[in-house]
Design a protein around this motif. Structure first.
Motif, mmCIF file in Angstrom:
data_model
loop_
_atom_site.group_PDB
_atom_site.id
_atom_site.type_symbol
_atom_site.label_atom_id
_atom_site.label_comp_id
_atom_site.label_asym_id
_atom_site.label_seq_id
_atom_site.Cartn_x
_atom_site.Cartn_y
_atom_site.Cartn_z
ATOM 1 N N GLN A 169 -143.248 39.237 48.744
ATOM 2 C CA GLN A 169 -142.162 40.484 48.271
ATOM 3 C C GLN A 169 -142.502 40.554 47.112
ATOM 4 O O GLN A 169 -141.933 41.065 46.944
ATOM 5 N N ASP A 170 -142.446 39.659 46.560
ATOM 6 C CA ASP A 170 -141.970 39.255 44.962
ATOM 7 C C ASP A 170 -143.142 39.235 44.329
ATOM 8 O O ASP A 170 -143.015 40.083 43.403
ATOM 9 N N LYS A 219 -133.384 37.615 40.304
ATOM 10 C CA LYS A 219 -134.761 37.070 41.186
ATOM 11 C C LYS A 219 -135.568 36.762 40.521
ATOM 12 O O LYS A 219 -136.343 36.146 40.056
ATOM 13 N N HIS A 248 -142.133 34.497 47.904
ATOM 14 C CA HIS A 248 -142.314 35.284 49.041
ATOM 15 C C HIS A 248 -143.348 36.507 48.330
ATOM 16 O O HIS A 248 -144.143 36.861 47.320
ATOM 17 N N ARG A 260 -131.616 35.557 54.542
ATOM 18 C CA ARG A 260 -131.610 34.494 56.016
ATOM 19 C C ARG A 260 -130.019 35.131 56.319
ATOM 20 O O ARG A 260 -129.273 34.674 57.500
ATOM 21 N N THR A 310 -135.173 41.391 54.154
ATOM 22 C CA THR A 310 -137.062 41.119 54.685
ATOM 23 C C THR A 310 -136.571 39.613 54.232
ATOM 24 O O THR A 310 -137.489 39.033 54.423
ATOM 25 N N GLN A 311 -136.112 39.185 53.152
ATOM 26 C CA GLN A 311 -136.056 37.456 52.865
ATOM 27 C C GLN A 311 -134.996 36.801 53.598
ATOM 28 O O GLN A 311 -134.944 35.943 53.096
#
Length: 412
Positions: A216-217, A338, A214, A322, A319-320
């Motif tokens: 963001q990461d 993460k 992603h 679900r 942001t990621q």
């Protein structure tokens, strides 16, 4: 020294009845153990049956007072030099002292730090013996404690316990509950295996290209590597902290493992200037949370003072995510999870998240950056820690540094 010959077998027989009674210089003296020291005190009394019995009763009273923690050396022997040497230390048991020390220490630390400190103090007290008198502890006892701690714990954990317990012992010393020098005996263990292990440029590229799924990461890792932020500072960043015009991030808070916000480790805010990759990373992260609303958080300056802020998380699990219900902020432990997954996907050798901070420092040093500037960026008081921790990276550059110095001198 010892038992001198006394006139008459009757006196010798009387002396033999009583342990710890001797004749020295023609007078009676009592012998007893106090704080693991053999004490001998003359009573200035001639050797008679009555005086021997008196000495025996006095010694029995002293032994009882020692056992009950009420012995006062100067009261029994006011003219003895030992009264000055020994009587300034009070007889208190470790468990009683610890109960008084913890609330006093808690005033200056956060509740989470208090919990960590309390656990470390309890472990050390248990190993030493909770009912032991603090006044009889020797540096040898602290050395034994060190061996017990390191036997089943990592050096970093043992060092945390020793540092915490040293604070308690220093308090005991300043209040005359124990002899001087005990806190100094809490020597930390060398952290040979925990020296900086920075990412190489190729490993960094692998993290971004193979490990990050992603945007963001990738942006978060880029920001961490090019700013040297601590994980707790990285996770606590807000959109409001970014100043793209000035090209800097204002570090005013950190987040703990339990989600509590506090001031940075040094207690002071700092501005971190941004390299071009960090600027781009900030723009990416800000775009990802552009539709997020600010949230109210409480930032603790200390245990009793805090401030309220309305800020938008820059790096947010939402942001990621679900899931509908999820934390607004990453905490260091969730970021660790993460980070581990990203490393595994990338195929590089696993490291702790803190190594991104070391990477920043090492890259700056190998680029021959100014030590004072790098230290300020990292939030250190001075560059002493840089010299101690990153000497290897500075030494590797010493030949080039000499060439540069000579070049500059020649141009003067």
């Amino acid at each position: 020294m010892g038992r001198e010959r006394t006139a008459g077998s009757g006196l010798e027989a009387e002396l033999a009845k009583h342990k710890g009674i001797e004749v020295h210089g023609g007078n009676i003296r009592v012998v007893f153990m106090w704080r693991r020291i053999r004490c001998r005190e003359s009573l200035g009394l001639p050797v008679t049956k009555a005086n021997i019995k008196h000495a025996a009763l006095l010694r029995a009273a002293i032994i009882h007072e020692i056992k009950t923690g009420r012995f006062d050396y100067s009261r029994h022997f006011p003219d003895s030099k030992n009264a000055t040497n020994y009587s300034n230390v009070k007889d208190e048991r470790l468990t009683a002292l610890m109960a008084r020390y913890k609330p006093l220490k808690a005033v200056d630390i956060t509740p989470m730090t208090e919990e960590k400190y309390g656990y470390a103090l309890d472990i050390c007290t248990e190993l030493l013996g909770a009912d032991r008198l603090a006044g009889i502890l020797l540096p040898e006892d602290i050395q034994v404690l060190r061996t017990q701690l390191i036997a089943t714990r990592a050096p970093s954990t043992a060092n945390h316990y020793l540092a915490t317990f040293a604070g308690f012992l220093a308090w005991c010393e300043s209040n005359n509950y124990c002899r001087k020098g005990l806190s100094a005996a809490c020597i930390r263990f060398a952290m040979i295996g925990r020296e900086p292990d920075p990412l190489t440029k190729n490993e960094f590229k692998q993290l971004l290209s193979k490990g990050c799924l992603h945007a963001q990461d990738a942006a978060a890792i880029t920001l961490a590597v090019y700013t040297g932020l601590r994980p707790g500072e990285l996770c606590a960043l807000a959109v409001e902290d970014i100043d793209l015009i000035a090209g800097q991030i204002n570090i005013t808070r950190a987040i703990t493992a339990d989600g509590t916000f506090k001031v940075p480790k040094t207690g002071k805010p700092r501005a971190v200037l941004l390299m071009p990759p960090a600027v781009e990373a900030c723009k990416t992260l800000m775009d990802l949370v552009a539709d997020h609303a600010p949230s109210e958080i409480e930032v603790y300056m200390n245990r009793h003072e805090s401030r309220m802020e309305s800020v938008t998380p820059l790096l947010s699990p939402t942001t990621q995510a679900r899931k509908k219900v999820i934390n607004l902020w990453f905490i260091p432990t969730s970021w660790n999870t993460k980070w581990a997954a990203i490393q595994k996907r990338s195929g590089i050798r696993p490291r702790r998240p803190y190594q991104t901070r070391h990477t920043y420092a090492c890259w700056c040093l190998t680029a021959r950056g100014n030590l004072a500037f790098i230290a300020k960026q990292l939030g250190h008081k001075d560059f002493t820690m840089l010299v101690e921790v990153y000497a290897k990276w500075m030494d590797d550059e010493s030949p080039k540094e000499l060439e540069q110095i000579w070049k500059n001198i020649s141009q003067l």
